[in-house]
Design a protein around this motif. Structure first.
Motif, PDB file in Angstrom:
ATOM      1  N   ALA A 192       0.731  -1.185  -0.010  1.00 39.51           N
ATOM      2  CA  ALA A 192      -0.110  -0.088  -0.157  1.00 39.51           C
ATOM      3  C   ALA A 192       0.675   1.271  -0.031  1.00 39.51           C
ATOM      4  N   LYS A 193       1.883   1.365   1.027  1.00 36.99           N
ATOM      5  CA  LYS A 193       2.782   2.462   0.722  1.00 36.99           C
ATOM      6  C   LYS A 193       3.452   2.539  -0.501  1.00 36.99           C
ATOM      7  N   ALA A 194       3.831   1.594  -1.197  1.00 40.69           N
ATOM      8  CA  ALA A 194       4.618   1.497  -2.422  1.00 40.69           C
ATOM      9  C   ALA A 194       3.698   2.108  -3.567  1.00 40.69           C
ATOM     10  N   LEU A 195       2.328   1.712  -3.390  1.00 36.37           N
ATOM     11  CA  LEU A 195       1.342   2.202  -4.253  1.00 36.37           C
ATOM     12  C   LEU A 195       1.173   3.697  -4.258  1.00 36.37           C
ATOM     13  N   VAL A 196       1.042   4.206  -3.017  1.00 40.74           N
ATOM     14  CA  VAL A 196       1.088   5.589  -2.784  1.00 40.74           C
ATOM     15  C   VAL A 196       2.248   6.438  -3.434  1.00 40.74           C
ATOM     16  N   GLY A 222       1.876  -1.252 -16.002  1.00 39.91           N
ATOM     17  CA  GLY A 222       2.514  -2.212 -15.798  1.00 39.91           C
ATOM     18  C   GLY A 222       3.303  -2.434 -14.451  1.00 39.91           C
ATOM     19  N   LEU A 223       3.629  -3.418 -13.866  1.00 39.23           N
ATOM     20  CA  LEU A 223       4.394  -3.704 -12.652  1.00 39.23           C
ATOM     21  C   LEU A 223       5.852  -3.005 -12.786  1.00 39.23           C
ATOM     22  N   ALA A 224       6.213  -2.176 -11.769  1.00 38.86           N
ATOM     23  CA  ALA A 224       7.433  -1.211 -11.874  1.00 38.86           C
ATOM     24  C   ALA A 224       7.735  -0.667 -10.552  1.00 38.86           C
ATOM     25  N   GLU A 279       7.084  -3.252  -7.263  1.00 36.93           N
ATOM     26  CA  GLU A 279       7.928  -4.445  -7.683  1.00 36.93           C
ATOM     27  C   GLU A 279       8.898  -4.832  -6.584  1.00 36.93           C
ATOM     28  N   VAL A 280       9.454  -3.710  -5.934  1.00 38.36           N
ATOM     29  CA  VAL A 280      10.427  -3.927  -4.924  1.00 38.36           C
ATOM     30  C   VAL A 280       9.958  -4.582  -3.829  1.00 38.36           C
TER      31      VAL A 280
END
Length: 442
Positions: free
Chosen positions: A60-64, A193-195, A199-200
């Motif tokens: 969720a944090k990565a999406l933000v 796409g995933l990136a 992805e990390v």
């Protein structure tokens, strides 16, 4: 007990001898493996509920961070990473024409904390089945259901989970099939796409994940060593593969691939022959094998002489000098790669470090594949260690294989493969039980 001694007191005809040889080989290998005490299993603990919650919150944090409204994935490795989908007593829930997808959205709490809010798009008649998957959630599953004559994607778009967002930006996992991506894109969603940081999340392992990877990879290497001590002349490649699989199962590991090559067979990195070649003195044995433990993968390769090849070998043995030189060369290349596997380094630099060693010795044309790959619940994960991947920067907690090789067609092949974790400072840590020491001590 040495394998040869197990046969010395019997006199059998050749047909009986062959089947009994194979069974005694299997028993010798398993017993040798169990005699280690299987201490490597002590580092493995099955991930608890809290780990899956943490993974989804990290996502969720990565999406933000990426400015994305949701992450969408269907059953597969990534789905299992975030939701531990299990269904051992029923037909496995495999991707089919009726989409079953997980949608993870970031939610900001009043205190500013970002957490994951998860929903599932599922056929109405399968909703109860989805709830019975025992996925790791504290709360009841939130579902968006559809009837089979509805437009699946419009149903998801019109659900209340999007609030006032008019064209949600969704990041799709690399395993999400094309027809679902196209369906989402043509029904109101902006699909990317995933990136990036998303992805990390899977690339950086927790210490619990590393503990499982250490157990399964060390256990795989130990199984190879145990099996090697029982090898006998004229055993066929396919028999060795079967015995090695049974050996790993004795520790609770579940094998999923096994490449066994003798002599010139090993000049093809991933095999291709029919497994009937017989083992002779002076032949290299190349074994590349993987198993699962708690869903996590091993991927280990060793190249060695069988125990009945003398050490040191007779000087008259065909190709022996070159084989020994190349064995050491490949180990030197692996050592160089490990030195380059440091935080803030690039994936390309690790590959190039090994490749430079092999090229300087004149064997550059015989190192025909990338140096390695990340590994986790999937054997081959990103980022990939190849000489062109300057964009991938290594972070502490990333786990990689280092597997340089030299393959001389119609003669022999050598590959050493270990699994390593990038640490904050210093060299990468070997989590596969130590490096090979010699062709007689792999």
């Amino acid at each position: 007990m040495a394998f040869k001694n197990l046969l010395s007191s019997r006199d059998r005809n050749s047909n009986d001898l062959r089947s009994e040889e194979e069974e005694l080989f299997r028993r010798c290998s398993i017993d040798s493996y169990l005699a280690t005490g299987l201490r490597f299993l002590e580092s493995a603990r099955r991930p608890p509920l809290e780990d899956y919650i943490l993974r989804r919150n990290n996502l969720a944090k990565a999406l933000v961070a990426e400015g994305v409204d949701a992450f969408v994935v269907e059953p597969g490795y990534t789905f299992s990473y975030y939701a531990n989908i299990t269904q051992s007593e029923w037909e496995p829930w495999e991707p089919e024409e009726r989409p079953f997808v997980m949608i993870i959205r970031p939610e900001t709490l009043p205190d500013g904390k970002i957490v994951a809010n998860t929903s599932f798009l599922v056929p109405h008649f399968e909703e109860t089945r989805a709830r019975l998957l025992n996925m790791p959630f504290r709360e009841d599953l939130h579902t968006v259901t559809y009837e089979e004559h509805w437009n699946f994607y419009t149903t998801l778009y019109q659900s209340e989970i999007w609030g006032d967002t008019l064209s949600p930006i969704i990041m799709v996992d690399e395993e999400l099939r094309d027809f679902i991506q196209r369906g989402l894109a043509s029904n109101g969603f902006t699909v990317v796409g995933l990136a990036g940081e998303v992805e990390v999340v899977r690339q950086v392992k927790t210490e619990r994940e590393i503990g499982i990877l250490k157990a399964v990879n060390t256990g795989t290497a130990e199984a190879i060593r145990a099996m090697r001590s029982c090898l006998y002349q004229d055993v066929r490649e396919r028999v060795v593969a079967e015995v090695l699989d049974d050996t790993m199962r004795a520790a609770g590991l579940e094998p999923f691939f096994n490449i066994v090559e003798f002599g010139k067979s090993a000049a093809l990195p991933h095999g291709g022959y029919d497994g009937t070649r017989k083992l002779k003195p002076g032949m290299f044995v190349l074994i590349d094998v993987g198993a699962h433990l708690y869903g996590y993968s091993s991927d280990i390769c060793r190249t060695f002489f069988p125990p009945f090849t003398p050490n040191p070998p007779p000087s008259t043995t065909h190709n022996m000098t070159e084989q020994l030189d190349v064995w050491q060369l490949v180990l030197d290349a692996q050592t160089a790669a490990v030195k380059a596997m440091v935080a803030k380094g690039t994936a390309a630099a690790v590959d190039i470090a090994a490749r430079d060693v092999i090229e300087a010795a004149g064997y550059g044309d015989y190192f025909t594949h990338r140096l390695g790959h990340s590994i986790g619940i999937k054997a081959h994960e990103s980022p990939y260690l190849n000489k062109g991947n300057f964009g991938a920067v290594l972070r502490p907690g990333m786990v990689f294989t280092a597997e340089p090789g030299v393959y001389v067609l119609d003669k022999f092949g050598v590959r050493h493969e270990d699994v390593l974790v990038v640490r904050e400072n210093g060299d990468a840590e070997n989590i596969s039980g130590g490096f090979a020491k010699s062709p007689w001590d792999p």
